[in-house]
Design a protein around this motif. Structure first.
Motif, PDB file in Angstrom:
ATOM      1  N   GLN A 137     100.729  34.687  26.441  1.00  0.00           N
ATOM      2  CA  GLN A 137     100.272  35.071  25.098  1.00  0.00           C
ATOM      3  C   GLN A 137     100.066  33.851  24.207  1.00  0.00           C
ATOM      4  OE1 GLN A 137      99.205  37.996  23.826  1.00  0.00           O
ATOM      5  NE2 GLN A 137      99.374  38.699  25.922  1.00  0.00           N
ATOM      6  N   GLN A 141      96.559  33.043  22.478  1.00  0.00           N
ATOM      7  CA  GLN A 141      96.455  32.791  21.033  1.00  0.00           C
ATOM      8  C   GLN A 141      95.806  31.434  20.768  1.00  0.00           C
ATOM      9  OE1 GLN A 141      96.700  35.931  19.484  1.00  0.00           O
ATOM     10  NE2 GLN A 141      96.996  34.422  17.911  1.00  0.00           N
ATOM     11  N   GLN A 145      92.369  31.007  18.840  1.00  0.00           N
ATOM     12  CA  GLN A 145      92.315  30.144  17.651  1.00  0.00           C
ATOM     13  C   GLN A 145      91.237  29.080  17.811  1.00  0.00           C
ATOM     14  OE1 GLN A 145      94.195  30.641  14.749  1.00  0.00           O
ATOM     15  NE2 GLN A 145      92.646  29.238  14.009  1.00  0.00           N
TER      16      GLN A 145
END
Length: 157
Positions: A137, A141, A145
């Protein structure tokens, strides 16, 4: 003047209407009113849930949707990272590789296609010098981003 019998008949008619509207199977007026009260509470909850759904839909439609799909799978020794967009994304690969570098993730093998669409399939392993385990995860992320940063920098120019 309205007679007592007429008032009772009107009240009985209204209770029967209330009973049918609320799908009550009750026979006495107290039970019909209790069922109606429960029905009203259920309706209020439904309205509340619908208002929440509308609010969520409105906020998500206001945010620019990224044209990129990101998936990260944990493998026995490393991660399989897939990034796909149905349109070409010049410069996106650099942003993603910088995110991998920031995480200390080594790209062991990668396939990239950037002609009409953007597709990246990378097999990455953790930098063994770092020692910390990276969660899938966290990688996802970081890639999301990087995509957002790339998207914002391309929309500004």
């Amino acid at each position: 003047m309205v007679s007592r019998e007429q008032k009772r008949a009107v009240l009985h008619e209204k209770l029967q209407l209330l009973r049918s509207v609320t799908n009550s199977h009750a026979l006495n007026k107290t039970s019909i009113i209790v069922d109606a009260s429960k029905y009203i509470k259920e309706l209020k909850q439904k309205v509340e849930r619908l208002n929440q759904d509308i609010a969520i839909a409105e906020t998500s439609s206001q945010q620019p949707q990224l044209p990129v799909q990101v998936t990260v799978e944990t493998l026995e020794k490393g991660f399989l990272i897939n990034v796909f967009s149905d349109k070409s994304c010049p410069g996106l690969l650099v942003s993603i590789l910088e995110a991998f570098e920031d995480l200390g993730l080594n790209v062991l093998e990668a396939r990239v296609s950037c002609t009409d669409s953007f597709r990246l399939q990378a097999f990455g392993g953790e930098n063994e010098e770092e020692g910390d385990m990276i969660d899938s995860q966290v990688i996802k992320q970081a890639v999301v981003q990087a995509v957002q940063n790339w998207s914002e920098s391309n929309n500004d120019g």
